[in-house]
Design a protein around this motif. Sequence first.
Motif, PDB file in Angstrom:
ATOM      1  N   VAL A   1       2.772   2.017 -11.365  1.00 47.30           N
ATOM      2  CA  VAL A   1       3.032   0.488 -10.697  1.00 47.30           C
ATOM      3  C   VAL A   1       1.479   0.393 -11.087  1.00 47.30           C
ATOM      4  N   ARG A   2       0.947  -0.394 -11.081  1.00 41.11           N
ATOM      5  CA  ARG A   2       0.231  -1.349 -10.863  1.00 41.11           C
ATOM      6  C   ARG A   2       0.127  -2.750  -9.922  1.00 41.11           C
ATOM      7  N   SER A   3       1.204  -3.298  -9.546  1.00 45.42           N
ATOM      8  CA  SER A   3       1.095  -4.381  -9.187  1.00 45.42           C
ATOM      9  C   SER A   3       2.645  -3.963  -7.889  1.00 45.42           C
ATOM     10  N   ALA A   4       2.195  -4.771  -7.088  1.00 47.61           N
ATOM     11  CA  ALA A   4       3.499  -4.998  -6.487  1.00 47.61           C
ATOM     12  C   ALA A   4       3.560  -6.173  -5.892  1.00 47.61           C
ATOM     13  N   VAL A   5       4.861  -7.082  -5.834  1.00 49.48           N
ATOM     14  CA  VAL A   5       5.467  -8.374  -5.235  1.00 49.48           C
ATOM     15  C   VAL A   5       5.989  -8.060  -4.133  1.00 49.48           C
ATOM     16  N   ALA A   6       5.685  -8.793  -3.104  1.00 55.01           N
ATOM     17  CA  ALA A   6       6.075  -8.780  -1.547  1.00 55.01           C
ATOM     18  C   ALA A   6       6.330 -10.222  -0.507  1.00 55.01           C
ATOM     19  N   LEU A   7       6.843  -9.590   0.054  1.00 56.57           N
ATOM     20  CA  LEU A   7       7.352 -11.154   0.616  1.00 56.57           C
ATOM     21  C   LEU A   7       6.571 -10.701   2.194  1.00 56.57           C
ATOM     22  N   GLN A   8       6.547 -11.587   3.290  1.00 56.39           N
ATOM     23  CA  GLN A   8       5.804 -11.227   4.085  1.00 56.39           C
ATOM     24  C   GLN A   8       6.378 -12.732   5.566  1.00 56.39           C
ATOM     25  N   ALA A   9       6.438 -11.726   6.187  1.00 53.34           N
ATOM     26  CA  ALA A   9       6.981 -13.025   7.399  1.00 53.34           C
ATOM     27  C   ALA A   9       7.277 -12.826   9.314  1.00 53.34           C
ATOM     28  N   PRO A  10       6.899 -13.712   9.585  1.00 58.91           N
ATOM     29  CA  PRO A  10       6.492 -13.445  11.306  1.00 58.91           C
ATOM     30  C   PRO A  10       8.088 -12.996  11.376  1.00 58.91           C
TER      31      PRO A  10
ATOM     32  N   GLY B   1       1.157  -1.506   0.012  1.00 59.40           N
ATOM     33  CA  GLY B   1      -0.245   0.177   0.078  1.00 59.40           C
ATOM     34  C   GLY B   1       0.890   0.984  -0.032  1.00 59.40           C
ATOM     35  N   LYS B   2       1.864   1.288   1.219  1.00 60.14           N
ATOM     36  CA  LYS B   2       2.674   2.846   1.018  1.00 60.14           C
ATOM     37  C   LYS B   2       3.403   2.654  -0.139  1.00 60.14           C
ATOM     38  N   LEU B   3       3.829   1.387  -1.294  1.00 58.33           N
ATOM     39  CA  LEU B   3       4.388   1.548  -2.553  1.00 58.33           C
ATOM     40  C   LEU B   3       3.968   2.578  -3.024  1.00 58.33           C
ATOM     41  N   PHE B   4       1.893   1.811  -3.299  1.00 60.16           N
ATOM     42  CA  PHE B   4       1.580   2.029  -4.424  1.00 60.16           C
ATOM     43  C   PHE B   4       1.658   3.662  -4.181  1.00 60.16           C
ATOM     44  N   LEU B   5       0.860   4.286  -2.872  1.00 58.63           N
ATOM     45  CA  LEU B   5       0.933   5.519  -2.354  1.00 58.63           C
ATOM     46  C   LEU B   5       2.347   6.740  -2.545  1.00 58.63           C
ATOM     47  N   ALA B   6       2.946   5.777  -2.630  1.00 53.96           N
ATOM     48  CA  ALA B   6       4.656   6.402  -2.417  1.00 53.96           C
ATOM     49  C   ALA B   6       4.677   6.724  -4.511  1.00 53.96           C
ATOM     50  N   HIS B   7       4.053   5.792  -5.662  1.00 54.05           N
ATOM     51  CA  HIS B   7       4.068   6.347  -7.097  1.00 54.05           C
ATOM     52  C   HIS B   7       2.777   6.785  -7.628  1.00 54.05           C
ATOM     53  N   LEU B   8       1.832   7.134  -6.747  1.00 52.20           N
ATOM     54  CA  LEU B   8       0.962   8.127  -7.302  1.00 52.20           C
ATOM     55  C   LEU B   8       1.363   9.344  -7.059  1.00 52.20           C
ATOM     56  N   SER B   9       0.372   9.950  -8.002  1.00 49.53           N
ATOM     57  CA  SER B   9       0.723  11.966  -8.235  1.00 49.53           C
ATOM     58  C   SER B   9       0.331  12.423  -7.357  1.00 49.53           C
TER      59      SER B   9
ATOM     60  N   ASP C   1       0.763  -6.902  14.571  1.00 46.51           N
ATOM     61  CA  ASP C   1       1.813  -7.205  15.533  1.00 46.51           C
ATOM     62  C   ASP C   1       3.110  -8.720  14.454  1.00 46.51           C
ATOM     63  N   GLY C   2       3.880  -8.332  15.049  1.00 46.84           N
ATOM     64  CA  GLY C   2       4.643 -10.177  14.558  1.00 46.84           C
ATOM     65  C   GLY C   2       4.488 -10.249  12.791  1.00 46.84           C
ATOM     66  N   LEU C   3       4.900  -8.935  12.170  1.00 48.06           N
ATOM     67  CA  LEU C   3       4.211  -9.700  10.873  1.00 48.06           C
ATOM     68  C   LEU C   3       5.374  -8.528  10.371  1.00 48.06           C
ATOM     69  N   VAL C   4       6.378  -9.257   9.402  1.00 53.97           N
ATOM     70  CA  VAL C   4       6.795  -8.175   8.373  1.00 53.97           C
ATOM     71  C   VAL C   4       7.357  -8.490   7.409  1.00 53.97           C
ATOM     72  N   CYS C   5       7.244  -7.147   6.380  1.00 49.73           N
ATOM     73  CA  CYS C   5       7.093  -7.172   5.188  1.00 49.73           C
ATOM     74  C   CYS C   5       7.800  -6.449   4.667  1.00 49.73           C
ATOM     75  N   VAL C   6       8.197  -6.873   3.216  1.00 54.07           N
ATOM     76  CA  VAL C   6       8.785  -6.103   2.257  1.00 54.07           C
ATOM     77  C   VAL C   6       8.726  -6.769   0.749  1.00 54.07           C
ATOM     78  N   ALA C   7       8.350  -3.932   0.119  1.00 51.68           N
ATOM     79  CA  ALA C   7       7.343  -4.920  -1.213  1.00 51.68           C
ATOM     80  C   ALA C   7       8.314  -4.136  -1.816  1.00 51.68           C
ATOM     81  N   VAL C   8       8.045  -4.254  -3.714  1.00 52.37           N
ATOM     82  CA  VAL C   8       8.775  -3.919  -4.429  1.00 52.37           C
ATOM     83  C   VAL C   8       8.043  -3.691  -5.958  1.00 52.37           C
ATOM     84  N   PRO C   9       8.115  -2.499  -6.887  1.00 49.19           N
ATOM     85  CA  PRO C   9       6.600  -2.865  -7.858  1.00 49.19           C
ATOM     86  C   PRO C   9       7.320  -3.249  -8.631  1.00 49.19           C
ATOM     87  N   VAL C  10       5.531  -4.025  -9.856  1.00 49.16           N
ATOM     88  CA  VAL C  10       6.225  -4.756 -10.706  1.00 49.16           C
ATOM     89  C   VAL C  10       5.971  -3.849 -11.782  1.00 49.16           C
TER      90      VAL C  10
END
Length: 167
Positions: free
Chosen positions: A130-139, A57-65, A113-122
């Motif tokens: 940027v219309r989509s993103a791929v993300a890793l989620q892990a405890p 979500g933050k990735l999408f927001l960052a890439h919007l006008s 709580d307890g979940l971390v995530c990293v996302a990059v644009p597709v």
Amino acid sequence: MRHAVLRQLVADIGESCNLTALSGAEVIYLDRVESAFPLRMELRPGTRVPIHCSASGKLFLAHLSAARRAAILDGLPLTRHTATTLTDRAALEAELEQILRQGYATDAEEFVDGLVCVAVPVLAGGRRPVRSAVALQAPAARMALAQALQQVPRLSEAAQALGRTWT
């Protein structure tokens, strides 16, 4: 084909990965491959998550006008989901600028709580927007955010492969 890219990504990284898209003022899961570990957060395709406290979500927001971003944020309550959720608009805007500079976004236990995530644009065909993103989620108990950030190059490779599947 996209699911195969996600399956290989999860095999390489060992943690759950997903493909997401922007849907109004939310993020929608298009596809997801779960980790083989029993401790995981199951989020099926079709699930919607908040835009202001998820990595995608933050990735999408960052890439919007600027105008589109303002329109979304003006109508959005910055609801606190955890102690680390950004609920201050100025702090969120500063993070969005950082995301543009670094090329990826994080969720440091901001949504769950307890979940971390990293996302990059597709990028479809390598082009913006940027219309989509791929993300890793892990405890966080299994993979600290710093460890997840080490996977950004592999996530970016998968994002390029996924981008080639969009017409």
